[in-house]
Design an enzyme around this catalytic site. Structure first.
Site, PDB file in Angstrom:
ATOM      1  N   LYS A   1     150.143  48.524  46.772  1.00 41.95           N
ATOM      2  CA  LYS A   1     150.039  47.942  45.331  1.00 41.95           C
ATOM      3  C   LYS A   1     150.191  49.037  44.150  1.00 41.95           C
ATOM      4  O   LYS A   1     149.688  50.301  44.839  1.00 41.95           O
ATOM      5  CB  LYS A   1     148.508  47.111  45.197  1.00 41.95           C
ATOM      6  CG  LYS A   1     148.593  46.289  44.295  1.00 41.95           C
ATOM      7  CD  LYS A   1     148.642  44.892  44.728  1.00 41.95           C
ATOM      8  CE  LYS A   1     148.437  43.985  43.576  1.00 41.95           C
ATOM      9  NZ  LYS A   1     148.474  42.396  43.995  1.00 41.95           N
TER      10      LYS A   1
ATOM     11  N   GLY B   1     140.287  30.822  34.870  1.00 46.14           N
ATOM     12  CA  GLY B   1     141.639  31.690  34.448  1.00 46.14           C
ATOM     13  C   GLY B   1     142.667  30.710  34.731  1.00 46.14           C
ATOM     14  O   GLY B   1     142.896  30.282  35.774  1.00 46.14           O
ATOM     15  N   VAL B   2     143.262  30.096  33.657  1.00 48.37           N
ATOM     16  CA  VAL B   2     144.365  29.187  33.812  1.00 48.37           C
ATOM     17  C   VAL B   2     145.952  29.842  33.384  1.00 48.37           C
ATOM     18  O   VAL B   2     146.484  29.489  32.457  1.00 48.37           O
ATOM     19  CB  VAL B   2     144.284  28.053  33.113  1.00 48.37           C
ATOM     20  CG1 VAL B   2     143.781  26.643  34.343  1.00 48.37           C
ATOM     21  CG2 VAL B   2     143.412  28.037  31.768  1.00 48.37           C
ATOM     22  N   GLY B   3     146.203  30.982  33.982  1.00 51.19           N
ATOM     23  CA  GLY B   3     147.590  31.705  34.000  1.00 51.19           C
ATOM     24  C   GLY B   3     148.455  31.118  34.667  1.00 51.19           C
ATOM     25  O   GLY B   3     148.538  29.960  34.939  1.00 51.19           O
ATOM     26  N   ASN B   4     149.331  32.094  35.012  1.00 54.19           N
ATOM     27  CA  ASN B   4     150.563  31.735  35.829  1.00 54.19           C
ATOM     28  C   ASN B   4     150.507  30.941  36.893  1.00 54.19           C
ATOM     29  O   ASN B   4     151.157  30.000  36.974  1.00 54.19           O
ATOM     30  CB  ASN B   4     151.439  32.882  36.177  1.00 54.19           C
ATOM     31  CG  ASN B   4     152.085  33.772  34.989  1.00 54.19           C
ATOM     32  OD1 ASN B   4     152.250  32.854  34.031  1.00 54.19           O
ATOM     33  ND2 ASN B   4     151.826  35.185  35.017  1.00 54.19           N
ATOM     34  N   VAL B   5     149.412  31.420  37.879  1.00 47.91           N
ATOM     35  CA  VAL B   5     149.289  30.583  39.071  1.00 47.91           C
ATOM     36  C   VAL B   5     148.410  29.294  38.925  1.00 47.91           C
ATOM     37  O   VAL B   5     148.926  28.254  39.240  1.00 47.91           O
ATOM     38  CB  VAL B   5     148.330  31.440  39.910  1.00 47.91           C
ATOM     39  CG1 VAL B   5     148.251  30.812  41.473  1.00 47.91           C
ATOM     40  CG2 VAL B   5     149.298  32.834  40.370  1.00 47.91           C
ATOM     41  N   ALA B   6     147.311  29.411  38.188  1.00 49.30           N
ATOM     42  CA  ALA B   6     146.388  28.215  38.028  1.00 49.30           C
ATOM     43  C   ALA B   6     147.057  27.340  37.178  1.00 49.30           C
ATOM     44  O   ALA B   6     146.798  26.137  37.486  1.00 49.30           O
ATOM     45  CB  ALA B   6     145.079  28.666  37.255  1.00 49.30           C
ATOM     46  N   TYR B   7     148.031  27.368  36.341  1.00 47.34           N
ATOM     47  CA  TYR B   7     148.762  26.312  35.679  1.00 47.34           C
ATOM     48  C   TYR B   7     149.428  25.464  36.507  1.00 47.34           C
ATOM     49  O   TYR B   7     149.144  24.392  36.423  1.00 47.34           O
ATOM     50  CB  TYR B   7     149.662  26.916  34.734  1.00 47.34           C
ATOM     51  CG  TYR B   7     150.455  25.833  34.107  1.00 47.34           C
ATOM     52  CD1 TYR B   7     149.855  25.151  32.873  1.00 47.34           C
ATOM     53  CD2 TYR B   7     151.629  25.276  34.386  1.00 47.34           C
ATOM     54  CE1 TYR B   7     150.507  23.926  32.424  1.00 47.34           C
ATOM     55  CE2 TYR B   7     152.273  24.449  33.718  1.00 47.34           C
ATOM     56  CZ  TYR B   7     151.722  23.702  32.779  1.00 47.34           C
ATOM     57  OH  TYR B   7     152.357  22.568  32.175  1.00 47.34           O
TER      58      TYR B   7
END
Ligand SMILES: NC(=O)c1ccc[n+]([C@@H]2O[C@H](COP(=O)([O-])OP(=O)(O)OC[C@H]3O[C@@H](n4cnc5c(N)ncnc54)[C@H](O)[C@@H]3O)[C@@H](O)[C@H]2O)c1
Ligand SMILES: CC(C)C[C@H](N)C(=O)O
Length: 364
Positions: free
Chosen positions: A80, A180-186
Site C-alpha cells: 500500500k 461515510g457515504v463516499g465512493n463505495v458506500a454510495y
C-alpha cells in the site's frame, strides 16, 4: 518509532520513502509480503497528523492487503502507499508522475490502484510513468473505478452476515446505519435501497450526505451520532478504527459489515464483538471486490469474470463464520487463519526448484 522493530514484528519486507521537493511528493510505499505474487494495493492520499502516523497507516494497510489478497484467492501479495497531503489542495500532475517513476523503479514488486483520496484520473496520470498501475480508465481497456465492484462485494458479504445473524439474507426492511457515504458506500446504498433496506447515513461531507438522502430516501444523522442509531446493521465505510472501546458499547446492531479497511481499532475488539454475539464480517474479506476487479486486469480485463469472482464474497464470509464456530474463535481471527493457511500452503507448494534462464549450463 523504531521502524525495523515494527517491521520485524509483522515480517514486513520493504518500506520505500519517496520525496520530490518541487512537486511536494512525500510518499511511503509499504510492501508487506510477496509470497503469493507482486504486492498489489491502493494509494491513499490523506492529511496525517504526523509522519509517524502516515508510516503506521501504510504499514497497517499493506498488511491488510496481504490478508485481503490471500483470502480472496488472488495470486498477489500485499502492499500500500500513502501520500501525505490534502487530495483537494496538494495533488498535482508532477507529484503523481514522480510517484509513478518510483513505482516503476520497484520493477513490478508493487502495483498500485485507487484508495481514499485518489481517483481513476490520478491512476491515468501515474500510468504515464509506469505500467504497474491498475484501475485506470476503461478507455485503456482497464477496469476503471473499483468502488462499484467493492460496493457489490460488500453488499454480497452483508447478506451472508445477515443470514448468520437473522437466519435470512433478505435485507428488506432492515435498518442499516452507514458511516461515510463516499465512493463505495454510495453504490452500497443503491443496492440496499433497491432491496428495500432503510438507510441512516452520516458523513463529514454534507454534499455526500445530501446525495444519499436525495437518491435513496436515507435519513441523515450527525457523524458522532451514527453509533447510537437504532439499527440492525452497522456499515463502517469511512476510515479505520471506528469499532473501538468507546463505540462498541453504543452500537445496537447485530451485524457489522462495511467497506472500511482496519475497522477494528485493535484485534481484541474482535473478541469483544464475538463475546457480545455481534456478527462481524471481517473487513478485508468483505471489501475485496475492488481488488478482485483491478487484479483481473493482469489477465486482460473481463468484467463478467471479475463480477463472478466478486459474487463469491458471500461464500467467503460464510466460510469465515464456519471456521469461527468450528474453532470457537472471533471472526477476525478466523479470517486471519484462512488467509495464513493459504499463504503457507502456497509457499510450500512453490518451494520446489524450477529451472530458469540462470540455471541453463549450456549458456556458459
Ligand atoms: N474504493 C474502493 O474500491 C475500496 C476498496 C476496499 C476498501 N475501501 C475502503 O473503504 C473506505 C471508503 O472508501 P471510498 O473509496 O468510498 O472513500 P471515499 O473517500 O470516497 O469515502 C469515504 C467517505 O467517508 C467520509 N468520512 C471520513 N471520515 C469520516 C467520519 N469520521 N465520519 C463520517 N464520514 C467520514 C468522507 O468524507 C468520505 O465521503 C476506506 O476505508 C477505503 O480504504 C475502498
Ligand atoms: C486495489 C484497490 C482497489 C485497493 C482498495 N483501495 C482496497 O483497499 O482494497
Amino acid at each position: 518509532m523504531e521502524l525495523f522493530k515494527y517491521m520485524e514484528q509483522d515480517e514486513y519486507e520493504q518500506v520505500v520513502f519517496c520525496q520530490d521537493k518541487d512537486s511536494g511528493l512525500k510518499a511511503i510505499i509499504a510492501i508487506h509480503d510477496t509470497t503469493l505474487g507482486p504486492a498489489l494495493g491502493g494509494t491513499r492520499m490523506w492529511t496525517y497528523a504526523s509522519e509517524e502516523d502516515a508510516v503506521i497507516d501504510a504499514l497497517r494497510l499493506s498488511k491488510g492487503m496481504t490478508y485481503k489478497n490471500a483470502a480472496a484467492g488472488l495470486n498477489l501479495g500485499g502492499g500500500k502507499t500513502v501520500i501525505i497531503g490534502d487530495p483537494k489542495k496538494d495533488k498535482n500532475e508532477a507529484m503523481l508522475r514522480a510517484f509513478g517513476r518510483y513505482i516503476q523503479g520497484l520493477n513490478g514488486r508493487y502495483i498500485t490502484a485507487e484508495d481514499v483520496g485518489t481517483t481513476v484520473e490520478d491512476m491515468d496520470t501515474i500510468y504515464q510513468e509506469t505500467n504497474y498501475v491498475t484501475g485506470i480508465s476503461q478507455a485503456f481497456g482497464s477496469s476503471g473505478n473499483p468502488s462499484p465492484a467493492t460496493a457489490y462485494g460488500v453488499y454480497r458479504g452483508m447478506k451472508a452476515a445477515a443470514k448468520e445473524a437473522f437466519g435470512t439474507d433478505n435485507l428488506e426492511g432492515r435498518v442499516v446505519a452507514v458511516q461515510g457515504v463516499g465512493n463505495v458506500a454510495y453504490h452500497l446504498c443503491r443496492h440496499l435501497h433497491e432491496e428495500g433496506a432503510q438507510l441512516v447515513v452520516t458523513d463529514i461531507d454534507q454534499d455526500a450526505v445530501q446525495r444519499a438522502v436525495d437518491d435513496f430516501e436515507a435519513k441523515a444523522v450527525d457523524p458522532n451520532d451514527i453509533y447510537d442509531v437504532d439499527c440492525d446493521i452497522y456499515a463502517p465505510c469511512a476510515l479505520g478504527a471506528s469499532v473501538n472501546d468507546d463505540t462498541i458499547s453504543r452500537l445496537s446492531a447485530s451485524v457489522i459489515a462495511g467497506s472500511a479497511n482496519n475497522q477494528l481499532a485493535e484485534s481484541r475488539h474482535g473478541d469483544i464483538l464475538y463475546e457480545k454475539g455481534i456478527v462481524y464480517a471481517p473487513d478485508y474479506v468483505i471489501n475485496a471486490g475492488g481488488v478482485i476487479n483491478v487484479a483481473d486486469e493482469l489477465y486482460g480485463y473481463n468484467r463478467e469474470r471479475a463480477m463472478k469472482k466478486i459474487e463469491t464474497i458471500y461464500d467467503k464470509i460464510a466460510k469465515v463464520f464456519e471456521i469461527s464456530k468450528r474453532d470457537d474463535i472471533p471472526t477476525n481471527v478466523a479470517a486471519d487463519r484462512m488467509a495464513e493457511e493459504r499463504i503457507s500452503s502456497i509457499h510450500h507448494a512453490r518451494s520446489t526448484f524450477l529451472q530458469n534462464e540462470h540455471h541453463v549450463i549450456s549458456r556458459r
